[in-house]
Scaffold this motif. Structure first.
Motif, PDB file in Angstrom:
ATOM      1  N   ALA A  43       0.956  -1.219  -0.050  1.00  0.00           N
ATOM      2  CA  ALA A  43      -0.005   0.064  -0.124  1.00  0.00           C
ATOM      3  C   ALA A  43       0.823   1.297  -0.164  1.00  0.00           C
ATOM      4  O   ALA A  43       0.372   2.100  -0.633  1.00  0.00           O
ATOM      5  CB  ALA A  43      -0.989  -0.055   1.283  1.00  0.00           C
ATOM      6  N   GLU A  44       2.091   1.245   0.771  1.00  0.00           N
ATOM      7  CA  GLU A  44       2.891   2.394   0.588  1.00  0.00           C
ATOM      8  C   GLU A  44       3.662   2.369  -0.767  1.00  0.00           C
ATOM      9  O   GLU A  44       3.914   3.630  -1.138  1.00  0.00           O
ATOM     10  CB  GLU A  44       3.909   2.290   1.784  1.00  0.00           C
ATOM     11  CG  GLU A  44       3.318   2.431   3.156  1.00  0.00           C
ATOM     12  CD  GLU A  44       4.254   1.822   4.248  1.00  0.00           C
ATOM     13  OE1 GLU A  44       4.192   2.478   5.329  1.00  0.00           O
ATOM     14  OE2 GLU A  44       5.123   1.197   4.078  1.00  0.00           O
ATOM     15  N   ALA A  45       4.046   1.444  -1.170  1.00  0.00           N
ATOM     16  CA  ALA A  45       5.011   1.400  -2.341  1.00  0.00           C
ATOM     17  C   ALA A  45       3.959   1.698  -3.611  1.00  0.00           C
ATOM     18  O   ALA A  45       4.532   2.301  -4.795  1.00  0.00           O
ATOM     19  CB  ALA A  45       5.753  -0.211  -2.535  1.00  0.00           C
ATOM     20  N   ALA A  46       2.807   1.225  -3.657  1.00  0.00           N
ATOM     21  CA  ALA A  46       2.029   1.446  -5.104  1.00  0.00           C
ATOM     22  C   ALA A  46       1.903   2.789  -5.349  1.00  0.00           C
ATOM     23  O   ALA A  46       2.324   3.113  -6.584  1.00  0.00           O
ATOM     24  CB  ALA A  46       0.835   0.868  -4.699  1.00  0.00           C
ATOM     25  N   PRO A  47       1.582   3.852  -4.393  1.00  0.00           N
ATOM     26  CA  PRO A  47       1.670   5.111  -5.065  1.00  0.00           C
ATOM     27  C   PRO A  47       2.786   5.869  -5.504  1.00  0.00           C
ATOM     28  O   PRO A  47       2.918   6.739  -6.498  1.00  0.00           O
ATOM     29  CB  PRO A  47       1.233   6.064  -3.712  1.00  0.00           C
ATOM     30  CG  PRO A  47       0.394   4.838  -3.106  1.00  0.00           C
ATOM     31  CD  PRO A  47       1.192   3.837  -3.055  1.00  0.00           C
ATOM     32  N   LEU A  90      -7.475   1.678  -5.327  1.00  0.00           N
ATOM     33  CA  LEU A  90      -7.075   2.434  -4.317  1.00  0.00           C
ATOM     34  C   LEU A  90      -7.409   1.987  -3.022  1.00  0.00           C
ATOM     35  O   LEU A  90      -6.939   2.140  -2.035  1.00  0.00           O
ATOM     36  CB  LEU A  90      -6.901   3.936  -4.634  1.00  0.00           C
ATOM     37  CG  LEU A  90      -5.895   4.402  -5.819  1.00  0.00           C
ATOM     38  CD1 LEU A  90      -6.318   5.813  -5.991  1.00  0.00           C
ATOM     39  CD2 LEU A  90      -4.455   4.426  -4.959  1.00  0.00           C
ATOM     40  N   TRP A  91      -8.874   2.126  -3.076  1.00  0.00           N
ATOM     41  CA  TRP A  91      -9.612   1.882  -1.722  1.00  0.00           C
ATOM     42  C   TRP A  91      -9.221   0.502  -1.182  1.00  0.00           C
ATOM     43  O   TRP A  91      -9.037   0.282  -0.170  1.00  0.00           O
ATOM     44  CB  TRP A  91     -11.007   2.038  -2.061  1.00  0.00           C
ATOM     45  CG  TRP A  91     -11.877   1.845  -0.614  1.00  0.00           C
ATOM     46  CD1 TRP A  91     -12.145   2.962   0.161  1.00  0.00           C
ATOM     47  CD2 TRP A  91     -12.507   0.571  -0.442  1.00  0.00           C
ATOM     48  NE1 TRP A  91     -12.867   2.260   1.243  1.00  0.00           N
ATOM     49  CE2 TRP A  91     -12.957   0.969   0.802  1.00  0.00           C
ATOM     50  CE3 TRP A  91     -12.525  -0.814  -0.640  1.00  0.00           C
ATOM     51  CZ2 TRP A  91     -13.953   0.236   1.642  1.00  0.00           C
ATOM     52  CZ3 TRP A  91     -13.190  -1.867  -0.231  1.00  0.00           C
ATOM     53  CH2 TRP A  91     -13.578  -1.150   0.964  1.00  0.00           C
ATOM     54  N   LEU A  96      -7.159  -3.970   2.507  1.00  0.00           N
ATOM     55  CA  LEU A  96      -6.565  -5.428   2.383  1.00  0.00           C
ATOM     56  C   LEU A  96      -5.431  -5.445   3.053  1.00  0.00           C
ATOM     57  O   LEU A  96      -4.512  -4.820   3.237  1.00  0.00           O
ATOM     58  CB  LEU A  96      -6.361  -5.891   1.043  1.00  0.00           C
ATOM     59  CG  LEU A  96      -7.669  -6.008   0.113  1.00  0.00           C
ATOM     60  CD1 LEU A  96      -7.197  -6.364  -1.485  1.00  0.00           C
ATOM     61  CD2 LEU A  96      -8.531  -7.269   0.737  1.00  0.00           C
ATOM     62  N   PRO A  97      -5.212  -6.839   3.713  1.00  0.00           N
ATOM     63  CA  PRO A  97      -4.125  -6.880   4.599  1.00  0.00           C
ATOM     64  C   PRO A  97      -2.811  -7.172   3.756  1.00  0.00           C
ATOM     65  O   PRO A  97      -2.908  -7.327   2.606  1.00  0.00           O
ATOM     66  CB  PRO A  97      -4.283  -8.236   5.372  1.00  0.00           C
ATOM     67  CG  PRO A  97      -5.732  -8.239   5.487  1.00  0.00           C
ATOM     68  CD  PRO A  97      -6.463  -7.784   4.058  1.00  0.00           C
ATOM     69  N   ASN A  98      -1.583  -6.604   4.002  1.00  0.00           N
ATOM     70  CA  ASN A  98      -0.361  -6.817   3.391  1.00  0.00           C
ATOM     71  C   ASN A  98      -0.145  -7.959   2.905  1.00  0.00           C
ATOM     72  O   ASN A  98       0.341  -8.127   1.463  1.00  0.00           O
ATOM     73  CB  ASN A  98       0.927  -5.949   4.155  1.00  0.00           C
ATOM     74  CG  ASN A  98       1.927  -5.829   3.240  1.00  0.00           C
ATOM     75  OD1 ASN A  98       1.949  -4.850   2.008  1.00  0.00           O
ATOM     76  ND2 ASN A  98       3.112  -6.334   3.563  1.00  0.00           N
TER      77      ASN A  98
END
Length: 272
Positions: A43-47, A90-91, A96-98
């Motif tokens: 979730a942090e790396a995707a953006p 994105l939502w 979702l869990p990592n």
């Protein structure tokens, strides 16, 4: 802090070189590099990956537009469809869990690697190609533009939806979805397909970047040096790309991608 910025820029440069050597689909390695290199979550790396993809794809899109090879009406249709769906991805990425998200990314990466290993050159056998049904989107001999039909619009919109969802969910540009979709749905030449794909990727990824920034979830201290490194790496790698075998590059990329996918699975299993 300086070493962290330097590491982010260096990883970005690696992604940029991969983009130059293998095309837009190479951006899928951005997230795993951030995952292993900077220990970010999906979730942090995707953006951060999306920011790099946006800038890199935009450069390729501008070059294609200047050359007049972008099918811009098709690109806009696909981008609009993808932009509508991207926030859904994105939502989900932030709910979702990592662990499952990492496994999903590994599965997508393994699929891309497998397809690159087994793919055959497009339209290599004219006899076999002639026996196949015509794709829904046909270029007009008179205008050089697509003849728009309901089936053509539907095929392009659906591919845009798939690319947009994966872009938001996993931070990938979606080139591995768009390029095969355009090859199957149109009779456009490959250089026009790649240029059009880059335009779609730039537009859809930009929407994801804006959504993330507005939500306050963009890590700019990582994203800016990473994106800058990717852009410089892509521009520098273009010279080397013209001197190397495209097929060998794709096979090498596929093997590396498969190993990274395996590493992501192992990481999840060991971490649980």
């Amino acid at each position: 802090m300086d070493s962290f910025i330097g590491s982010s820029a260096a990883l970005g440069a690696v992604v940029g070189v991969i983009l130059a050597l293998t095309g837009a689909g190479g951006a899928i390695l951005a997230v795993p590099l951030l995952l292993f290199g900077l220990h970010l979550s999906i979730a942090e790396a995707a953006p951060v990956a999306l920011l790099a993809v946006t800038l890199s794809a935009a450069v390729g899109a501008v070059m294609g537009l200047r050359a007049g090879i972008v099918r811009y009406r098709a690109a806009v249709l696909m981008a609009v469809a993808g932009t509508v769906v991207s926030p859904v991805g994105l939502w989900l990425a932030h709910h979702l869990p990592n662990g499952p998200l990492t496994l999903l990314f590994a599965l997508v990466l393994a699929f891309v690697a497998l397809r690159m290993l087994v793919q055959t050159p497009s339209k290599a056998n004219p006899v076999l190609y002639a026996a196949q049904p015509l794709p829904p989107c046909q270029l007009s001999n008179a205008t050089g533009r697509f003849v728009w039909t309901a089936s053509c619009s539907r095929a392009l919109a659906l591919s845009g939806v798939g690319a947009g969802f994966l872009s938001g969910l996993l931070g990938v540009g979606g080139g591995f979805v768009i390029v095969p979709a355009l090859r199957k749905a149109t009779n456009a030449p490959m250089h026009a397909i790649v240029a059009t794909s880059l335009t779609v990727i730039a537009l859809v990824s930009a929407s994801g970047v804006v959504s993330t920034a507005v939500a306050g979830r963009m890590n700019w201290s990582v994203g800016l040096p990473f994106a800058t490194g990717a852009l410089l790496g892509m521009l520098g790698g273009r010279r080397a790309a013209s001197k190397l075998s495209r097929r060998h590059l794709e096979q090498g990329f596929a093997l590396v991608a498969a190993l990274i996918a395996l590493g992501m699975v192992v990481r999840v299993v060991i971490g649980t």
